[in-house]
Structures are given as C-alpha cells and as structure tokens.
Design an enzyme around this catalytic site. Sequence first.
Site: not given
Ligand SMILES: [Zn+2]
Length: 298
Positions: A56, A58, A60-61, A133, A201, A259
């Site tokens: 996804h 976001h 951090d990914h 999510h 997530d 994570h």
């Molecule tokens: Zn994350």
Amino acid sequence: MLGTASAVPTRQRNHNGYFLRWGAQGILFDPGEGTQQQMLCSGLSANDITRVCITHFHGDHCLGLPGVIQRIARDGVTHEVEIAYPAAGEAFFEKLRWASEFVPTSVVVPRPLSGPAPAPFGEPLVTALPLRHSIPVYGYRVEEPERVHMRAGALAAKGVTGPPVGELKERGALTLPDGETLYLDDYCVREPGRSFAIVMDTGWCDEAIALARGVDLLLIEATFLSSESELAAKYRHLTARQAGEIAAEAGVRKMVLTHFSERYTAGGFERFGEEAAREFSGDIVVASDLDRVSFPAR
Ligand SMILES: [Zn+2]
C-alpha cells in the site's frame, strides 16, 4: 529484513523493506525510505531485484521506491522488473516512479492490481488479496507448484518404465496392455511447493488467513502488543497475539513478526514473540533489521 519499523523509524529499525530470495528470483516488498542503504548492508544489488510488490501507499512502505527504480536505471539492469501495487494508488505510483530527474529505464513494468481477487501473476506465482486498512492494501502469497514424485519401484513392479511413466504423470491414468488401468495418485507422492505470504498493515480479516493458508513462511505485521489492542483496532493493525492467531488458524509452519510501533523503543521485543506463542505453537521469529530468515527445512 531490510527494515522492521512501522510509521516512524527508530535508531535500531529502518522503515519497512523485505527481500525474498527465491532461486534466481528476488522479490522486494515494500521498499520504505533507506531501502538502498539497507540493501547495501545486506549485500544486495539492484540487479538482484526481479520483482517489486507494494502492499500500500503509506510512506513507510513505499518512499524508498524512487531510489530503487533510479538505481535499477543507473546500474543498467537489463531484466524486466515488474512492480505490483494497488491500482487505487496509481497517482502515488506515478509520483514515486518519476520523483526526480533521471535517465529512465524501460525494464520497469507496472502491474496495478484491483478488485477483490486480482488474477495471479508471475513466476513464481504471486497471488494478491485485499486486506483491511485505512487505505487499499494487498497482501501477497508466493508459491511454487507442487512436485509430483513418481514411485518408480511400484511402477516397475507393474512393468511400467520409460515413457509410459511420463504419460501416467501427464494424463493422470495409464491403461496397460492387459486392460488394467493405473491411476496417478496410487503411484506418486505429492510434495507441495514452497510458499510464502506477507500480511502488512491490516486489521483482522479472513483474507489474511487465506493468504497465509499452509505457507512455509509467513511475514506478518505486529504493530502492537495486546495492551494496545484498542489502538490496533482503531488504526486497523494487528497485535502480536492476533498475528499468532492468524498463523495458527492458517496452519503456517514458521512466522516472522515485524512492523513494530516506535512506542516500544525501550526494547523488550521478546514480548511480541511471547504473545504470538500463546496462540501459535510453530517457529516464531521477532525480526530485527538485517536479519536473514530461512525457510523451515522440509
Ligand atoms: Zn505501515
């Protein structure tokens, strides 16, 4: 394990990033910021990447994707690198792909995924299913086909050797000159192919279990401990205990927790493993950055 933090990196944990070595293939999942540096520290080059899967969009990914793409271009990688991602994030993919000036490469092939059951793709076969999510997320399952080992001795006892063995394997049945029919399942041992799943997530959902069903190795988020289960529910994340429940229900062989929320910086990450172990009796790894985790032996 290129990075094992969640939204906020810590001194010990980089943003997400996971590299799955699969024979000659290398699948990079969720390149967060700093992925190039972490790859360097892990002895991986851009040339090792044959596929990228983004769960996804976001940060951090995915904020490491521009660097990875530009490195693929700069290093002159000649093989195709397909990048799978949720189609709902197409605008973000385009921004990341063209985040800054560079000499483009034609080897990057986008594969936007949509719907509740995108068609499996690639070699090894990758299946994606949507998770739950705050924005669209796909988890991934990677697997090789099952192997069929023929029982040569039992077949020889029936006088079957050479090309007819292949015929039985291919067609599922073989009729002998005396009229007897042999069936494949009586003369073979089936060995499931190796399998891997990544569940990032998400709140608890059936799709997470479906992806993880019977896999050798499950990489799964465990952002929180049960003491923060309200936060986990609110932000649609898993606790370590829920991750253990998913692994147990799916019947996985080995699980890797990752994570982790930055709130646990003080340490004590063994608690994540202890919580998961209340539900899951198999092998549990609490990931640290730059760890190498092997598939469980057959
Ligand atoms: Zn994350």
